[in-house]
Each structure stands twice: as C-alpha cells, then as structure tokens.
Write an enzyme that holds these catalytic residues in place. Sequence first.
Site: not given
Length: 108
Positions: A39, A62, A70-71, A99
């Site tokens: 962040y 979001n 955002c993850h 991912e």
Amino acid sequence: MKNNNKMKKIKEAMKAYTVFQRAVWMACMTIPRGQTRSYKWIAERIGHPKAVRAVGSALGKNPFAPLVPCHRVIKSDGTIGGFSAPGGLKAKRSLLSLEAKQFRCKAV
DNA sequence: TGCTCGGCCGCAC
DNA sequence: CGTGCGGCCGAGC
C-alpha cells in the site's frame, strides 16, 4: 489495440470517480501478474506517501474488481492485510497463489 | 456548506 | 507481541 480499447472503457468509468482513486487504481493496474506491491508503494507512487489509508479505502471501493487487481496489493510488512471484496482474505490469497502459478507456467 | 467518522495502513512505543 | 497515534481521502449528516 483491444487492450487499449478496454483501457478506454475503464477510463470512461473512472471519470465518475475522484482523481485520487483513479491514481490508486492506475498504479494498481501496473502491478505485473504474479507479483505484489505494498500500500505504501502505491501511496508513494501517487505522490501521497502518508495516504496509505486513503489508498486502502480507494482499493476497497474499487468498482473495477478484475480490472484493477487490488488483491496484488499487500501490507508493507509482507502480510496480506485486509480485503473487503467478497471472499475476503481467502479469495485474495487464492488469487495471488493462482496468478503466481500462472505466471510461472505460462510466463504470461 | 462545514464537520465528523470510518477505512484493505505504517510506524513508533 | 500488542496498543496507540499519525496523516489522508471519501462519504454521510
């Protein structure tokens, strides 16, 4: 080109929100797949090194769930942190691990 | 129009 | 290791 088109759409939708959020989301989108950023990293990137909380707020709101990963944003100490999206931290971890796998397998 | 509150944090104590 | 405060933006009243 198609990617650009999509981006255009996103930008259109983004116009309805504040510049701060746009900045946060933009920075978020620049995070490569299978990788993570903190962040603080985002906060500094958008020119507000201390606005980490605001960043979190923005990410939490979001509306571009899959478009803005955002993850991929975690706390600066390396922990996942929080996740307001459906599924909570569970989903966040899953996505990250997924991912990461894809990244290693297909190298995107 | 102005104030208050809450939030996916970061850091010091 | 746990707690508190700091600084910032968005949204509600």
